[in-house]
Design a protein around this motif. Sequence first.
Motif, PDB file in Angstrom:
ATOM      1  N   ARG A   1      51.960  37.769  49.160  1.00 20.77           N
ATOM      2  CA  ARG A   1      51.266  38.458  47.240  1.00 20.77           C
ATOM      3  C   ARG A   1      52.726  38.947  47.165  1.00 20.77           C
ATOM      4  NH1 ARG A   1      49.342  43.355  45.899  1.00 20.77           N
ATOM      5  NH2 ARG A   1      48.008  43.625  44.046  1.00 20.77           N
TER       6      ARG A   1
ATOM      7  N   ARG B   1      38.582  40.247  38.834  1.00 13.07           N
ATOM      8  CA  ARG B   1      39.374  39.367  39.910  1.00 13.07           C
ATOM      9  C   ARG B   1      39.335  38.617  40.826  1.00 13.07           C
ATOM     10  NH1 ARG B   1      41.839  44.770  43.595  1.00 13.07           N
ATOM     11  NH2 ARG B   1      39.992  43.991  44.576  1.00 13.07           N
ATOM     12  N   ARG B   2      40.587  38.215  41.007  1.00 15.02           N
ATOM     13  CA  ARG B   2      40.703  36.686  41.760  1.00 15.02           C
ATOM     14  C   ARG B   2      41.898  36.982  42.682  1.00 15.02           C
ATOM     15  NH1 ARG B   2      38.083  32.350  41.865  1.00 15.02           N
ATOM     16  NH2 ARG B   2      36.839  32.585  40.196  1.00 15.02           N
ATOM     17  N   LYS B   3      41.460  37.431  44.235  1.00 13.67           N
ATOM     18  CA  LYS B   3      42.404  37.309  44.793  1.00 13.67           C
ATOM     19  C   LYS B   3      43.620  36.700  44.982  1.00 13.67           C
ATOM     20  CE  LYS B   3      41.012  41.483  47.321  1.00 13.67           C
ATOM     21  NZ  LYS B   3      40.101  42.441  48.882  1.00 13.67           N
TER      22      LYS B   3
ATOM     23  N   ASP C   1      47.306  38.205  42.488  1.00 14.16           N
ATOM     24  CA  ASP C   1      45.976  38.439  42.273  1.00 14.16           C
ATOM     25  C   ASP C   1      46.010  38.426  40.954  1.00 14.16           C
ATOM     26  OD1 ASP C   1      45.300  39.495  44.768  1.00 14.16           O
ATOM     27  OD2 ASP C   1      45.696  41.525  44.086  1.00 14.16           O
TER      28      ASP C   1
ATOM     29  N   SER D   1      49.807  42.052  40.936  1.00  8.99           N
ATOM     30  CA  SER D   1      49.156  41.410  40.181  1.00  8.99           C
ATOM     31  C   SER D   1      49.189  41.063  39.172  1.00  8.99           C
ATOM     32  CB  SER D   1      48.019  42.381  39.515  1.00  8.99           C
ATOM     33  OG  SER D   1      47.404  43.688  40.958  1.00  8.99           O
TER      34      SER D   1
END
Length: 495
Positions: A77, A68-70, A112, A80
């Motif tokens: 945000r 995972r790369r936030k 994400d 995902s």
Amino acid sequence: MRRPLLFLAVVMTMATSVFPLTRAAAGTTNDITWTPCAENPAAECGTLTVPIDWRTPGGPTVDLAVARRKATDPAARTGSLIVNPGGPGESGVDFVLRRTAFFSEELTRRFDLIGFDPRGVARSNPVVCSADVVQQAPADPFMKSQADFDLWLDYSRRLRADCRARTGPLFDHVDTASVVNDVDALRAAVGDTRLAFYGLSYGTLIGQLYAERFPGRVRALALDSNVDHSLGTAAFLGTGAATAQDSFDEFVTWCERESSCALHGQDVRAFWSSLLERAGRGQVHYPGDPSFVLTTLELIRLPFSAAYGSYWQQLAELMAAIDSGATPRSALPETFTLRREHLREGLVANPLQIVCEDFHLPIRGYPEFAAHLRRMKRLAPDMLVSPLTYSFTMACLAEPAPVPNPQHRLRVSGTPVLLLANSLHDPSTGYAWASNVARQIGREARLLTYEGGGHSVYYRSACARDAIDRYLIAGTLPTDGARCPAVENAGDFVS
């Protein structure tokens, strides 16, 4: 299908150990424990435990590697975005860790990015085979007799038995329908009610089947360079050959137009035909390596590979160098350079088993094989075959029926509109595939056409990238029939 592959050149050297299998209670779900990735501490890594056989959720399990790369702006945000870069056999973990510039800043600001290694791939209990058995492949995949066919069939059976024994119970459950269930478990584990997904090439099949299986859990599926899972053997081979020929035609047109082409002013098709004849006699080698004699299929792979990024100038220089024995003037991109795999002792990965569990591609003897070859040659007089679909079919020659995830026409109903995107002159997942997939899905599909060549659409132009971004972020679709103009020198994958 992300990279062009030859039969058995697809295998990559892997560690000789496989992931241990465990047993979990029926019906349980698990969270992912995220820790900084050893390879890139800026991202987080973990594992997701899923059943080997989703029909028996209380049975043995396998751990899937995830990364995972936030989102870079937590306040903005959206959720995902689960990504799969295709292959089959490409690592979604590597994609998230290393291809940091692939997606736009706006997309990475809001999502994400979640990558995973599908079951049977890379860190997720890879399908493995003996390097010794792999190296026993017959030299010429263009069979010329029933004896040749029997030799290939025997080899395919021995290889399959070896891979199955070395891989363990997961071997029979690496089909994409099983991966779809894994993706749904991953969606739940990262806390999303509905799935946002970007699938590239073979990864589009995951998205298509997810929409079919879980229509009420779809938020947005962007499917870039589409696989058509409705095709039987003849259609699979025929459409692949026609697509490869289309890309070769694009190269010839470019060379006739551009004075910078090393073959400009020559009859390119006649020049190529001469190279093919010489390769058939074993008289062609890769420039700079006289010991590397190019087979006909290896030679055909060169223009096929170059078409992934429309590397026409480098292709023309390489063809001229093969003819003369000279060294090409310019360096070749890594995805274009033809490299012979040097297999170490031990095990090698064979992700083509995934294809064999997704496609039933029977060929019943040499007469039927020869008929396929004749038909492909009519469709592709210069290329003869698609190195991709031909290699896939050969790899699955001994796969017993029924396969776990057989071909069928998609039955998608009750989802938000899915965004399909495809290059008009894609050498691998041809435009005809995307058009057919869109027809199968019907009103729940919107097809975005990139009018140039190359494999994958997202990064090739601002037009395509922005259209996919708007869809994933806000659900905004391009207009029906939308097209993005070709961009010169769009190149291959950014890193």
